[in-house]
Design an enzyme around this catalytic site. Sequence first.
Site, PDB file in Angstrom:
ATOM      1  N   TYR A 113       0.866  -1.505   0.037  1.00  0.00           N
ATOM      2  CA  TYR A 113      -0.078   0.066  -0.093  1.00  0.00           C
ATOM      3  C   TYR A 113       0.951   1.266   0.113  1.00  0.00           C
ATOM      4  O   TYR A 113       1.798   1.248   0.756  1.00  0.00           O
ATOM      5  CB  TYR A 113      -0.987   0.001   1.365  1.00  0.00           C
ATOM      6  CG  TYR A 113      -1.848   1.248   1.433  1.00  0.00           C
ATOM      7  CD1 TYR A 113      -3.007   1.184   0.521  1.00  0.00           C
ATOM      8  CD2 TYR A 113      -1.303   2.567   2.001  1.00  0.00           C
ATOM      9  CE1 TYR A 113      -3.738   2.447   0.349  1.00  0.00           C
ATOM     10  CE2 TYR A 113      -2.097   3.616   1.995  1.00  0.00           C
ATOM     11  CZ  TYR A 113      -3.214   3.656   1.129  1.00  0.00           C
ATOM     12  OH  TYR A 113      -4.245   4.770   1.096  1.00  0.00           O
ATOM     13  N   TRP A 167       1.505   5.503  -1.838  1.00  0.00           N
ATOM     14  CA  TRP A 167       1.136   6.545  -2.818  1.00  0.00           C
ATOM     15  C   TRP A 167       2.419   6.946  -3.577  1.00  0.00           C
ATOM     16  O   TRP A 167       3.125   8.067  -3.503  1.00  0.00           O
ATOM     17  CB  TRP A 167       0.949   7.848  -1.883  1.00  0.00           C
ATOM     18  CG  TRP A 167      -0.573   8.197  -1.648  1.00  0.00           C
ATOM     19  CD1 TRP A 167      -1.227   7.297  -0.912  1.00  0.00           C
ATOM     20  CD2 TRP A 167      -1.274   8.942  -2.194  1.00  0.00           C
ATOM     21  NE1 TRP A 167      -2.692   7.727  -0.913  1.00  0.00           N
ATOM     22  CE2 TRP A 167      -2.708   8.876  -1.562  1.00  0.00           C
ATOM     23  CE3 TRP A 167      -1.396  10.231  -2.788  1.00  0.00           C
ATOM     24  CZ2 TRP A 167      -3.688   9.597  -1.638  1.00  0.00           C
ATOM     25  CZ3 TRP A 167      -2.481  11.059  -3.078  1.00  0.00           C
ATOM     26  CH2 TRP A 167      -3.703  10.649  -2.491  1.00  0.00           C
TER      27      TRP A 167
HETATM   28  N1  LIG Z   1      -0.771  18.425   2.124  1.00  0.00           N
HETATM   29  C1  LIG Z   1      -1.155  17.172   1.996  1.00  0.00           C
HETATM   30  N2  LIG Z   1      -2.405  17.083   1.649  1.00  0.00           N
HETATM   31  C2  LIG Z   1      -3.051  15.591   1.679  1.00  0.00           C
HETATM   32  C3  LIG Z   1      -2.282  14.779   2.032  1.00  0.00           C
HETATM   33  C4  LIG Z   1      -0.719  14.974   2.550  1.00  0.00           C
HETATM   34  O1  LIG Z   1       0.008  14.097   2.736  1.00  0.00           O
HETATM   35  N3  LIG Z   1      -0.412  16.245   2.583  1.00  0.00           N
HETATM   36  N4  LIG Z   1      -2.313  13.425   2.045  1.00  0.00           N
HETATM   37  C5  LIG Z   1      -3.786  13.209   1.179  1.00  0.00           C
HETATM   38  C6  LIG Z   1      -4.428  11.909   1.808  1.00  0.00           C
HETATM   39  S1  LIG Z   1      -3.626  10.142   1.319  1.00  0.00           S
HETATM   40  C7  LIG Z   1      -5.727  12.043   2.218  1.00  0.00           C
HETATM   41  S2  LIG Z   1      -6.513  10.251   2.658  1.00  0.00           S
HETATM   42  C8  LIG Z   1      -6.272  12.907   2.703  1.00  0.00           C
HETATM   43  C9  LIG Z   1      -6.994  13.053   4.113  1.00  0.00           C
HETATM   44  O2  LIG Z   1      -7.888  14.059   3.888  1.00  0.00           O
HETATM   45  P1  LIG Z   1      -8.745  14.329   5.677  1.00  0.00           P
HETATM   46  O3  LIG Z   1      -8.801  12.861   6.095  1.00  0.00           O
HETATM   47  O4  LIG Z   1      -9.633  15.278   5.474  1.00  0.00           O
HETATM   48  O5  LIG Z   1      -7.470  15.024   6.387  1.00  0.00           O
HETATM   49  P2  LIG Z   1      -7.087  14.928   7.597  1.00  0.00           P
HETATM   50  O6  LIG Z   1      -5.765  15.894   7.658  1.00  0.00           O
HETATM   51  O7  LIG Z   1      -6.626  13.618   8.324  1.00  0.00           O
HETATM   52  O8  LIG Z   1      -7.906  15.824   8.718  1.00  0.00           O
HETATM   53  C10 LIG Z   1      -8.371  16.988   8.357  1.00  0.00           C
HETATM   54  C11 LIG Z   1      -8.957  17.767   9.444  1.00  0.00           C
HETATM   55  O9  LIG Z   1     -10.118  16.890  10.170  1.00  0.00           O
HETATM   56  C12 LIG Z   1      -9.983  17.289  11.677  1.00  0.00           C
HETATM   57  N5  LIG Z   1     -10.372  16.313  12.493  1.00  0.00           N
HETATM   58  C13 LIG Z   1      -9.591  15.200  12.879  1.00  0.00           C
HETATM   59  N6  LIG Z   1     -10.376  14.386  13.695  1.00  0.00           N
HETATM   60  C14 LIG Z   1     -11.451  14.991  13.620  1.00  0.00           C
HETATM   61  C15 LIG Z   1     -12.590  14.631  14.459  1.00  0.00           C
HETATM   62  O10 LIG Z   1     -12.853  13.725  15.120  1.00  0.00           O
HETATM   63  N7  LIG Z   1     -13.872  15.344  14.470  1.00  0.00           N
HETATM   64  C16 LIG Z   1     -13.745  16.618  13.443  1.00  0.00           C
HETATM   65  N8  LIG Z   1     -14.871  17.348  13.177  1.00  0.00           N
HETATM   66  N9  LIG Z   1     -12.509  17.021  12.745  1.00  0.00           N
HETATM   67  C17 LIG Z   1     -11.646  16.158  12.997  1.00  0.00           C
HETATM   68  C18 LIG Z   1      -8.531  17.687  11.961  1.00  0.00           C
HETATM   69  O11 LIG Z   1      -8.518  18.994  12.408  1.00  0.00           O
HETATM   70  C19 LIG Z   1      -7.898  17.682  10.586  1.00  0.00           C
HETATM   71  O12 LIG Z   1      -7.084  19.015  10.525  1.00  0.00           O
HETATM   72  O13 LIG Z   1      -5.530  14.246   2.619  1.00  0.00           O
HETATM   73  C20 LIG Z   1      -4.902  14.399   1.282  1.00  0.00           C
HETATM   74  N10 LIG Z   1      -4.222  15.382   1.268  1.00  0.00           N
HETATM   75  N1  LIG Z   2      -1.117   9.076  12.068  1.00  0.00           N
HETATM   76  C1  LIG Z   2      -1.520   9.095  10.833  1.00  0.00           C
HETATM   77  N2  LIG Z   2      -1.032   8.151  10.074  1.00  0.00           N
HETATM   78  C2  LIG Z   2      -1.350   8.079   8.772  1.00  0.00           C
HETATM   79  C3  LIG Z   2      -2.477   8.961   8.294  1.00  0.00           C
HETATM   80  C4  LIG Z   2      -2.952   9.946   9.398  1.00  0.00           C
HETATM   81  O1  LIG Z   2      -3.641  10.925   8.769  1.00  0.00           O
HETATM   82  N3  LIG Z   2      -2.361   9.888  10.382  1.00  0.00           N
HETATM   83  N4  LIG Z   2      -2.818   8.961   6.977  1.00  0.00           N
HETATM   84  C5  LIG Z   2      -2.757   7.589   6.305  1.00  0.00           C
HETATM   85  C6  LIG Z   2      -3.053   7.701   5.136  1.00  0.00           C
HETATM   86  S1  LIG Z   2      -4.651   8.366   4.719  1.00  0.00           S
HETATM   87  C7  LIG Z   2      -2.452   7.121   4.051  1.00  0.00           C
HETATM   88  S2  LIG Z   2      -2.886   7.157   2.171  1.00  0.00           S
HETATM   89  C8  LIG Z   2      -1.017   6.666   4.400  1.00  0.00           C
HETATM   90  C9  LIG Z   2      -0.059   7.002   3.368  1.00  0.00           C
HETATM   91  O2  LIG Z   2       0.972   6.159   3.394  1.00  0.00           O
HETATM   92  P1  LIG Z   2       2.040   6.073   2.133  1.00  0.00           P
HETATM   93  O3  LIG Z   2       1.575   6.351   0.906  1.00  0.00           O
HETATM   94  O4  LIG Z   2       2.681   4.946   2.668  1.00  0.00           O
HETATM   95  O5  LIG Z   2       3.012   7.083   2.483  1.00  0.00           O
HETATM   96  P2  LIG Z   2       4.101   8.063   1.515  1.00  0.00           P
HETATM   97  O6  LIG Z   2       5.098   8.566   2.479  1.00  0.00           O
HETATM   98  O7  LIG Z   2       3.498   8.630   0.686  1.00  0.00           O
HETATM   99  O8  LIG Z   2       5.063   6.527   1.025  1.00  0.00           O
HETATM  100  C10 LIG Z   2       5.225   6.382  -0.422  1.00  0.00           C
HETATM  101  C11 LIG Z   2       6.522   5.917  -0.667  1.00  0.00           C
HETATM  102  O9  LIG Z   2       6.750   5.680  -1.900  1.00  0.00           O
HETATM  103  C12 LIG Z   2       8.085   5.927  -2.273  1.00  0.00           C
HETATM  104  N5  LIG Z   2       8.126   6.095  -3.916  1.00  0.00           N
HETATM  105  C13 LIG Z   2       7.321   7.086  -4.509  1.00  0.00           C
HETATM  106  N6  LIG Z   2       7.570   6.775  -5.804  1.00  0.00           N
HETATM  107  C14 LIG Z   2       8.253   5.643  -5.846  1.00  0.00           C
HETATM  108  C15 LIG Z   2       8.152   4.776  -7.134  1.00  0.00           C
HETATM  109  O10 LIG Z   2       8.316   5.530  -8.407  1.00  0.00           O
HETATM  110  N7  LIG Z   2       8.760   3.750  -6.974  1.00  0.00           N
HETATM  111  C16 LIG Z   2       9.220   3.334  -5.613  1.00  0.00           C
HETATM  112  N8  LIG Z   2       9.671   1.917  -5.585  1.00  0.00           N
HETATM  113  N9  LIG Z   2       9.027   3.964  -4.564  1.00  0.00           N
HETATM  114  C17 LIG Z   2       8.366   5.224  -4.864  1.00  0.00           C
HETATM  115  C18 LIG Z   2       8.239   7.327  -1.600  1.00  0.00           C
HETATM  116  O11 LIG Z   2       9.716   7.478  -1.495  1.00  0.00           O
HETATM  117  C19 LIG Z   2       7.789   6.964  -0.663  1.00  0.00           C
HETATM  118  O12 LIG Z   2       8.584   6.266   0.669  1.00  0.00           O
HETATM  119  O13 LIG Z   2      -0.524   6.998   5.707  1.00  0.00           O
HETATM  120  C20 LIG Z   2      -1.655   6.738   6.605  1.00  0.00           C
HETATM  121  N10 LIG Z   2      -1.168   7.138   7.888  1.00  0.00           N
HETATM  122 MO   LIG Z   3      -4.892   8.682   2.355  1.00  0.00          MO
END
Ligand SMILES: Nc1nc2c(c(=O)[nH]1)N[C@H]1C(S)=C(S)[C@@H](COP(=O)(O)OP(=O)(O)OC[C@H]3O[C@@H](n4cnc5c(=O)[nH]c(N)nc54)[C@H](O)[C@@H]3O)O[C@H]1N2
Ligand SMILES: Nc1nc2c(c(=O)[nH]1)N[C@H]1C(S)=C(S)[C@@H](COP(=O)(O)OP(=O)(O)OC[C@H]3O[C@@H](n4cnc5c(=O)[nH]c(N)nc54)[C@H](O)[C@@H]3O)O[C@H]1N2
Ligand SMILES: [Mo]
Length: 761
Positions: free
Chosen positions: A107, A109
Amino acid sequence: MPMRYTAAHWGTYRAVGEGETLRLEGIEQDPAPSRIADGWIDAVRDAGLRVKKPAIRRGWLENRSTSDRCNDSYVETDWDTALDLVAAELDRIRMTHGNEAIFAGSYGWSSAGRFHHAQSQLRRFLNTIGGFTYSRNTYSHAAAEVLLPYIVGMPQRAFQDNMTSLALVAEHCELLVAFGGISANTAQVTSSGTSTHEVEYWMDRAGKNGMAAVNISPRRPDFCGTGPTEWLPIRPNTDTALMLGLAHELYRNNRHDRAFLTRYCHGWETFESYLTGASDGIEKTAEWASGICDIEAETIAGLAARMAQSKTMVSVAWSLQRGDHGEQPIWMGLTLAAMLGQIGRPGTGFGFGYASTTPVGRPKKLMNWPSFPQGQNPVSQAIPVARISDMLLHPAAEYRYDGEHQTYPDIRLVYWVGGNPFHHHQDLYRLEKAWTRPETVIVNEQWWTATARRADIVLPATSPLERTDIMMNRRDPCLVWMDKLVEPLGEARDDHDIFRALAERLGTLAEFSQGKSKDDWIRQLWQEAGDVARQNGFELPDFDAFRETGIFECPDTDEDRIQLESFIKDPAGAPLQTESGKIEIVSDRIGSFGLPDCPAHPQWIEPVEWLGHSAAAKDDLHLISGQPATRLHGQLDNGSFSRSKKVRGCEALYIHPEAAKARGIADSDLVCLFNARGRCLAGAVLTDGIRPDTVALAAGAWFDPQTIDGEPVEVSGNPNVLTIDKGCSELSQGNIAHTSLVKVMRWDGPKPPAGGVPRKR
Ligand SMILES: Nc1nc2c(c(=O)[nH]1)N[C@H]1C(S)=C(S)[C@@H](COP(=O)(O)OP(=O)(O)OC[C@H]3O[C@@H](n4cnc5c(=O)[nH]c(N)nc54)[C@H](O)[C@@H]3O)O[C@H]1N2
Ligand SMILES: Nc1nc2c(c(=O)[nH]1)N[C@H]1C(S)=C(S)[C@@H](COP(=O)(O)OP(=O)(O)OC[C@H]3O[C@@H](n4cnc5c(=O)[nH]c(N)nc54)[C@H](O)[C@@H]3O)O[C@H]1N2
Ligand SMILES: [Mo]
């Protein structure tokens, strides 16, 4: 000279300059380019942290030991030796234990390019050699993925595709009730890449059009609109209770739309008896809700009245369902919207995931672009994505998922590409224990991430800047030629070349490559994209012309959608694919599973940890660990942009001045967060934009566990040493990153030896 472009999950950029002066600029079409790209080039050129040559872990090389997997050094080797070893290990494991013993859920990104999508490359290769155990759903919204088919009769992907467009929200909505806000932070990112960032634009338009917004979130900056906005700083993880309180107010004042509930919903009467307390003796009044969510009963009553009187959109961010019982706030949000009876109309109803990524609600046509074919997996074994530690720790153990009883496979080999479990998983010290179980771990990576540093064989992969590819995202109106802007560092190879070489060693090259070179594959994708374009009534330029211009904007792509519109217009003729054909406020199917943690209709169920818990101590704080503003998860944390926002070398911890004062913490102090699962350091940033009993530490600082004064301390500020490794419920088994209590104290201990991105051992 023609313009050169590249694209990433955080946006599309134009290359400016060459060599040392090369930099990336947002493209003209993009009203709000993300600054995440600022740290990209230097992270890619970070020779100290790039994996430059294939490397083998010393303990594994010398005696196949697995116990020191999380704390060992590496021996560099040549490609042939490393590839021979990987091929031999894959062969040995599949011959001895069967392909099911290979875990390649992998899993994560990885790149936004369609061809060099790391998991697709890995899976295509493994499928040729007999397959692998995989993972289902995402860390982003597993609870929604499992729940939505039961209650709205479609997968979350289709539900997201059909989200009422933000243009209609801007035009028609009078009151946006945003649970979890509408955050410009997360709106920076799009899975598979984006050409533009327009969520702020739509929120601005909505505000100018008179839309009022209520930001229901523990944090004030979670809302990016410019119109009148009220902040209701809710106690984390209690949204379902607040929604029930709002529902009760509507009900009590006879402001719920009975006709809508009868015509379009299943199970209202059963839910009604829960709301009134007839079924469980607890009336879900505003006062009751107030005691849980810490928002005054009068405010709840006032908001309910406004919701009933306005054209209202109930919006739920993805974050809400990444908490314990994360199914409930989605289900209850939908139920609340159903009570208002405004689903299926322009700009009102129920929204899920607006701004959680860029394109949710984007008023553009969807285009089903081709992808790199993964082939068929002969193995049917899969786990819910966030159950990785459970699987490794407890082979053959039983668990429930999506109504079924399943058993964990016995995994002997883990192959991970394009993901970072030592970023993304919860309770990383537990994952470290689980991680010693497999016999062999193989990782392709660009950087020495925490996962690469816990693999037995590490193969250096190129980054998207070092190769050519195409960004084509079905949710984006532009196609982007991702040019090669930088020469590969060290001996890094494309994942495709790595798997080609492995397929050759295992005798499946013909099947894997079908006689095609990388260029052939990319040209084939373009050709197939041409067919898709033609079906949509336009032509794509030929491949060479596309490469020359770099960006192709599809014509006439404007399109507004309204969630569930056809069902609302004709419930008999276009029923939902649910059991009842209607929106399921009660799901008899889910009820039949008999799950105490996810019953037949939305309910308030106490999270395993929260501030109102009887076991919560007075000085406990709720930890929110959402997405980082300066990077994508753990990616580019070593880049200059992410580094520039660190506080004393650590990740910033947002904390209210009152909470800080009570703990003797001043702005910019180093602090220690701790609970029974672990401890980490962070740098305090005082702000009144957060509840006094809540702290926020973004995910993604590179996991760097050290021992200080004999105690384990994570020194970068990685919240996942504190989070809980438990499923939302036995229905979805989604992760619960947003559920956890911590204590915080000033750190007067020694300054951490690294205090930042760990350098290579
Ligand atoms: N810059 C940036 N943007 C991203 C990503 C990133 O790594 N960097 N990752 C992307 C990915 S993979 C995903 S899945 C999305 C996730 O998108 P979201 O799930 O919407 O993002 P989060 O930052 O987890 O949460 C957004 C806000 O929800 C609020 N929150 C947390 N818990 C609660 C709660 O229990 N109740 C309420 N009402 N609010 C709460 C927090 O204050 C938080 O700032 O973001 C995407 N966008
Ligand atoms: N506490 C907490 N934990 C969270 C979250 C949170 O809100 N709070 N959010 C969760 C969510 S929504 C998500 S989606 C996950 C994200 O979790 P991940 O998607 O596992 O996080 P990334 O750091 O984006 O990891 C992607 C990795 O792929 C590598 N990569 C990029 N391009 C390539 C390529 O072309 N080839 C290879 N071999 N490698 C590559 C990058 O260097 C990086 O290390 O995290 C989850 N974990
Ligand atoms: Mo995510």
